[in-house]
Design an enzyme around this catalytic site. Structure first.
Site, PDB file in Angstrom:
ATOM      1  N   HIS A   1       0.849  -1.073  -0.101  1.00  8.37           N
ATOM      2  CA  HIS A   1       0.041  -0.091   0.020  1.00  8.37           C
ATOM      3  C   HIS A   1       0.893   1.244  -0.069  1.00  8.37           C
ATOM      4  O   HIS A   1       1.989   1.093   0.008  1.00  8.37           O
ATOM      5  CB  HIS A   1      -1.005  -0.115   1.097  1.00  8.37           C
ATOM      6  CG  HIS A   1      -0.438  -0.372   2.509  1.00  8.37           C
ATOM      7  ND1 HIS A   1       0.560   0.780   3.011  1.00  8.37           N
ATOM      8  CD2 HIS A   1      -0.441  -1.273   3.448  1.00  8.37           C
ATOM      9  CE1 HIS A   1       0.963   0.496   4.423  1.00  8.37           C
ATOM     10  NE2 HIS A   1       0.346  -0.627   4.720  1.00  8.37           N
TER      11      HIS A   1
ATOM     12  N   HIS B   1       3.765   1.585   2.376  1.00  9.95           N
ATOM     13  CA  HIS B   1       5.304   0.871   1.830  1.00  9.95           C
ATOM     14  C   HIS B   1       5.981   1.793   0.907  1.00  9.95           C
ATOM     15  O   HIS B   1       7.133   2.048   0.641  1.00  9.95           O
ATOM     16  CB  HIS B   1       5.053  -0.476   1.381  1.00  9.95           C
ATOM     17  CG  HIS B   1       4.187  -1.284   2.023  1.00  9.95           C
ATOM     18  ND1 HIS B   1       2.875  -1.608   1.914  1.00  9.95           N
ATOM     19  CD2 HIS B   1       4.744  -1.801   3.373  1.00  9.95           C
ATOM     20  CE1 HIS B   1       2.592  -2.712   2.891  1.00  9.95           C
ATOM     21  NE2 HIS B   1       3.675  -2.754   3.726  1.00  9.95           N
TER      22      HIS B   1
ATOM     23  N   CYS C   1       0.991 -13.120  19.533  1.00  7.77           N
ATOM     24  CA  CYS C   1       0.235 -12.729  18.370  1.00  7.77           C
ATOM     25  C   CYS C   1       0.913 -13.262  17.166  1.00  7.77           C
ATOM     26  O   CYS C   1       2.015 -12.903  16.796  1.00  7.77           O
ATOM     27  CB  CYS C   1       0.209 -11.221  18.463  1.00  7.77           C
ATOM     28  SG  CYS C   1      -0.841 -10.515  17.200  1.00  7.77           S
TER      29      CYS C   1
ATOM     30  N   CYS D   1       1.581 -10.154  14.741  1.00  6.56           N
ATOM     31  CA  CYS D   1       2.733  -9.437  14.927  1.00  6.56           C
ATOM     32  C   CYS D   1       3.760 -10.371  14.973  1.00  6.56           C
ATOM     33  O   CYS D   1       5.123 -10.008  14.796  1.00  6.56           O
ATOM     34  CB  CYS D   1       2.836  -8.749  16.490  1.00  6.56           C
ATOM     35  SG  CYS D   1       1.405  -7.458  16.763  1.00  6.56           S
TER      36      CYS D   1
ATOM     37  N   CYS E   1      -4.706  -8.586  21.129  1.00  3.40           N
ATOM     38  CA  CYS E   1      -3.353  -7.632  20.528  1.00  3.40           C
ATOM     39  C   CYS E   1      -3.892  -6.280  20.324  1.00  3.40           C
ATOM     40  O   CYS E   1      -4.876  -6.387  19.456  1.00  3.40           O
ATOM     41  CB  CYS E   1      -2.714  -8.302  19.520  1.00  3.40           C
ATOM     42  SG  CYS E   1      -1.662  -7.149  18.365  1.00  3.40           S
TER      43      CYS E   1
ATOM     44  N   HIS F   1      -3.834  -5.928  16.370  1.00  2.00           N
ATOM     45  CA  HIS F   1      -4.392  -6.506  15.463  1.00  2.00           C
ATOM     46  C   HIS F   1      -5.933  -6.839  15.811  1.00  2.00           C
ATOM     47  O   HIS F   1      -6.902  -7.332  15.424  1.00  2.00           O
ATOM     48  CB  HIS F   1      -3.967  -8.086  15.366  1.00  2.00           C
ATOM     49  CG  HIS F   1      -2.727  -7.857  14.492  1.00  2.00           C
ATOM     50  ND1 HIS F   1      -1.154  -7.700  14.993  1.00  2.00           N
ATOM     51  CD2 HIS F   1      -2.589  -7.812  13.210  1.00  2.00           C
ATOM     52  CE1 HIS F   1      -0.281  -7.571  14.078  1.00  2.00           C
ATOM     53  NE2 HIS F   1      -1.094  -7.759  12.965  1.00  2.00           N
TER      54      HIS F   1
ATOM     55  N   LYS G   1      -4.270   4.777  10.733  1.00  2.00           N
ATOM     56  CA  LYS G   1      -2.997   4.313  10.185  1.00  2.00           C
ATOM     57  C   LYS G   1      -3.360   3.436   8.924  1.00  2.00           C
ATOM     58  O   LYS G   1      -4.194   2.454   8.883  1.00  2.00           O
ATOM     59  CB  LYS G   1      -2.329   3.160  11.080  1.00  2.00           C
ATOM     60  CG  LYS G   1      -1.078   2.778  10.601  1.00  2.00           C
ATOM     61  CD  LYS G   1      -0.377   1.810  11.534  1.00  2.00           C
ATOM     62  CE  LYS G   1       0.681   0.885  10.767  1.00  2.00           C
ATOM     63  NZ  LYS G   1       1.212  -0.273  11.574  1.00  2.00           N
TER      64      LYS G   1
ATOM     65  N   LYS H   1      -4.078  -2.657   5.201  1.00  2.00           N
ATOM     66  CA  LYS H   1      -5.357  -3.356   4.472  1.00  2.00           C
ATOM     67  C   LYS H   1      -6.238  -3.676   5.523  1.00  2.00           C
ATOM     68  O   LYS H   1      -7.626  -3.823   5.143  1.00  2.00           O
ATOM     69  CB  LYS H   1      -4.467  -4.481   3.914  1.00  2.00           C
ATOM     70  CG  LYS H   1      -4.152  -4.366   2.298  1.00  2.00           C
ATOM     71  CD  LYS H   1      -5.207  -4.450   1.599  1.00  2.00           C
ATOM     72  CE  LYS H   1      -4.732  -3.938   0.197  1.00  2.00           C
ATOM     73  NZ  LYS H   1      -5.882  -3.559  -0.741  1.00  2.00           N
TER      74      LYS H   1
HETATM   75 ZN   LIG Z   1      -0.604  -8.248  16.886  1.00  2.76          ZN
END
Ligand SMILES: [Zn+2]
Length: 526
Positions: free
Chosen positions: A21, A24, A130, A133, A155, A158, A305, A308
Site C-alpha cells: 500500500h 510501503h 500474536c 505481530c 493484541c 490486531h 493508520k 489493509k
Molecule cells: Zn498483533
C-alpha cells in the site's frame, strides 16, 4: 568505522503476506531520495530493500490459499513487490529475499557464532503470542477485546486474541545488553531519531530487558537452527540479519567493510526491533551497531493508520496512474514532516500537483525555455556584467542560500525541509519574471542586454531546479535537463553535484535549448 564517504541506507524488508500500500511506497521513496541525494553529492551510496518471507503468518496464508509458502512468496515478490519498485522509480542497489540461499547460509553462520560465544541458551518459555505481530506479548500489552472477542484479551494492533504458547526454545541473552545499549544511546545522541522515538526506546530499555525467544519448535516456515534441526529461527531474529547478509557478512568481508554500518529507515512501530534487539545482536557478534535508526511516522487516511486490515489501503499505482511517479514521490516528501505522522488526501495531492508542480515548477520551466526560443532563436544568451542589476544579484543569493539550506536539511534527514528550501527558488524565480517582465523588455531593441540578463538568470535558476529536484523527480527533471541542453554542455544530470547546484553562472551560454513538453500535464480530477 567504515569510510565516512559510505552511505548505506536500508528500508525494512517487507512482509509478503499481502500486496503493497502507499505506506510501503512512502518508505521506499524516502530511502531512495536520500540515497540518490547522497550519491549525487559524491558519497558511496547504497540502497537496500527486500522481502521478509518466513514465519507462521506466511505459512498460514499460503496454506489457506492452497499453495506452498515458497510459491506464495515467489508469486507476491514477482507480481507485487518488484513491480512496486518500478512503479515508483526506486533505484535500489540490491533486493534481498530472506529465502535467498545467501541469507539462509549467513543466518546459520551468525547463529553458530552467537551459540559458540554463549549468547544463545535453551529453556522453557510460556507466553502470549500474536501471530499477526509474530511476537510474544506481555500481559500488560494486551487490551480488552470487542465484538466477537469480547471478554478476551487481544493484541492492541490486531484486535485479535493471542495464543498461549509453551515450548522449549532457544533464547538470546538480550537482558545482558541493557547497559551497553543505554551507553550507545547516551554516547551517540542521534542514534535513534526522531527525539520522541528515542525517548520511548530509552524508557523501554531502562525498565529492563527480557531474554528473547529466538526459535520455534512447532510446525513453522523458517531457517533451521544449525545446532538443533528441530527448531527454526524466530522470523524477526533472522529478518533483521538481512542488513548484513545482503552486504557480504560471512561471505565477502571486503564488501561488508565498505558498506556497514547502515542507516535504518523504519516505521515507528518497528523501531524497538531496530534500536534494541538489532544492535544487541550485533554487539553479541562483535559487530558495529547501525549508524542510525530513523523512524518515520504513519500515513493516516481519515485519521487511521494505513493498512489493509483497516480497509484504507490504497495501492501506489492508484496514484501514479493518474499523477505519475514524480508527483507521488514529491507529494509525500513535501507534504509530510519527515518523522511525524501525516495525513493523505486526494484533494491535497491534487491541489499541490496543480499549484506546485503544474503551475509552479512546470510552468516556470516551460516559460523560460519558450522565451529563449522566441527572443534568442533558442540560444542561451551571454550576459555582460554591466547589464546585471540588484534583482539578478538577489536571485544569485537565493540560489546559493537555498541550495545550502537544502543540503544541510538532507544531512539531517529533514527531507520536507529540503523541499521547502527548493520551493523558495521556484517562488522567487516566478516573482522575478513577473517583476522584470521580459516580454515587455523584448519590445525595446535597445534593451537586448537587459533581456539577455533576465532570461539567462531565469534559465540558470531553472537549471539549478532541475539538479536539485532530480533525486525526487527524476523523470520531469530529465526532460527539463535535456531541453536545457544540459547533457551536451554539462554532462549527465545524475552526475551534477547537488552541493554546487546554486552556482550563479552554472549554465554555459551559446548552445541551443530544445523543445519542452509540459512537465506536469493538466489532470481532470473529476
Ligand atoms: Zn498483533
Amino acid at each position: 568505522m567504515s569510510e565516512p564517504s559510505s552511505f548505506f541506507i536500508a528500508t525494512p524488508i517487507f512482509y509478503v503476506n499481502d500486496v503493497p500500500h502507499i505506506g510501503h511506497g512512502y518508505t521506499q521513496v524516502a530511502a531512495d531520495v536520500l540515497a540518490r541525494w547522497n550519491r549525487q553529492n559524491g558519497k558511496d551510496a547504497w540502497m537496500l530493500t527486500g522481502t521478509d518471507e518466513h514465519g507462521q503468518k506466511i505459512l498460514r496464508t499460503a496454506m489457506a490459499n492452497g499453495v506452498e509458502p515458497q510459491q506464495w512468496a515467489d508469486n507476491l515478490v514477482e507480481k507485487a513487490w518488484l513491480p512496486l519498485l518500478e512503479t515508483l522509480d526506486i533505484a535500489n542497489d540490491d533486493f534481498i529475499r530472506t529465502t535467498d540461499p545467501r541469507h539462509e547460509q549467513a543466518v546459520q553462520k551468525f547463529l553458530t557464532l552467537l551459540h559458540d560465544r554463549g549468547f544463545i541458551y535453551q529453556g522453557d518459555y510460556e507466553g502470549f503470542y500474536c501471530v499477526g505481530c509474530e511476537e510474544y506479548k506481555q500481559l500488560s500489552d494486551l487490551v480488552d477485546g470487542e465484538g466477537e472477542f469480547e471478554g478476551q484479551k487481544v493484541c492492541p494492533s490486531h484486535g485479535r486474541p493471542v495464543e498461549v504458547l509453551k515450548e522449549n526454545n532457544y533464547f538470546f541473552t538480550l537482558s545482558h545488553f541493557q547497559d551497553r545499549l543505554l551507553e550507545l544511546y547516551r554516547e551517540q545522541p542521534d542514534f535513534i531519531q526522531p527525539e520522541s522515538v528515542r525517548n520511548e526506546i530509552i524508557a523501554f530499555v531502562t525498565r529492563g530487558l527480557d531474554d528473547l525467544s529466538i526459535s520455534r519448535a512447532q510446525l513453522d516456515w523458517g531457517i533451521e537452527l544449525p545446532f538443533d534441526k528441530d527448531h527454526v529461527t524466530y522470523v524477526w531474529f533472522e529478518a533483521l540479519l538481512n542488513y548484513i547478509t545482503a552486504t557480504g557478512w560471512g561471505s565477502d568481508e571486503q564488501e561488508f567493510e565498505r558498506r556497514w554500518p547502515a542507516i535504518q529507515l523504519v516505521g515507528k512501530d518497528i523501531a524497538r526491533f531496530h534500536a534494541v534487539i538489532w544492535p544487541a545482536m550485533l554487539m553479541a557478534a562483535g559487530l558495529q551497531p547501525p549508524r542510525r535508526v530513523f523512524a518515520h511516522g504513519w500515513l493516516l487516511v481519515g485519521g487511521e493508520k494505513m493498512s489493509k486490515t483497516k480497509l484504507t489501503g490504497i495501492a501506489p499505482n492508484d496514484i501514479t496512474d493518474v499523477f505519475g511517479s514524480d508527483a507521488f514521490r514529491y507529494y509525500f516528501l513535501r507534504a509530510i514532516t519527515f518523522g511525524a505522522d501525516g495525513s493523505f488526501s486526494w484533494e491535497d495531492l491534487a491541489a499541490r500537483y496543480e499549484a506546485e508542480l503544474a503551475n509552479g515548477f512546470g510552468n516556470l520551466s516551460s516559460r523560460v525555455v519558450s522565451m529563449i526560443t522566441r527572443y534568442f532563436d533558442g540560444v542561451v544568451p551571454e550576459v555582460a556584467q554591466s547589464d546585471l542589476s540588484d534583482a539578478e544579484r538577489h536571485i544569485h543569493d537565493v540560489l546559493a542560500e537555498q541550495t545550502a539550506r537544502a543540503n544541510a536539511a538532507m544531512d539531517r534527514f529533514m527531507v520536507h525541509e529540503a523541499l521547502a528550501a527548493i520551493w523558495v527558488i521556484v517562488d522567487e524565480l516566478n516573482g522575478y519574471l513577473t517583476e522584470q517582465q521580459p516580454w515587455v523588455v523584448a519590445k525595446d531593441e535597445a534593451a537586448r542586454g537587459r533581456l539577455a540578463a533576465v532570461l539567462y538568470t531565469a534559465a540558470n535558476g531553472v537549471r539549478a531546479l532541475a539538479v536539485l529536484y532530480s533525486p525526487v523527480m527524476p523523470n520531469a527533471c530529465g526532460l527539463l535537463w535535456s531541453a536545457l541542453g544540459g547533457t551536451r554542455v554539462l554532462g549527465e544530470l545524475d552526475q551534477q553535484l547537488l552541493s554546487a547546484a546554486g552556482a550563479a553562472e552554472g549554465l554555459p551560454t551559446g548552445h541551443s535549448v530544445g523543445a519542452l513538453e509540459p512537465l506536469f500535464p493538466r489532470i481532470d480530477t473529476e
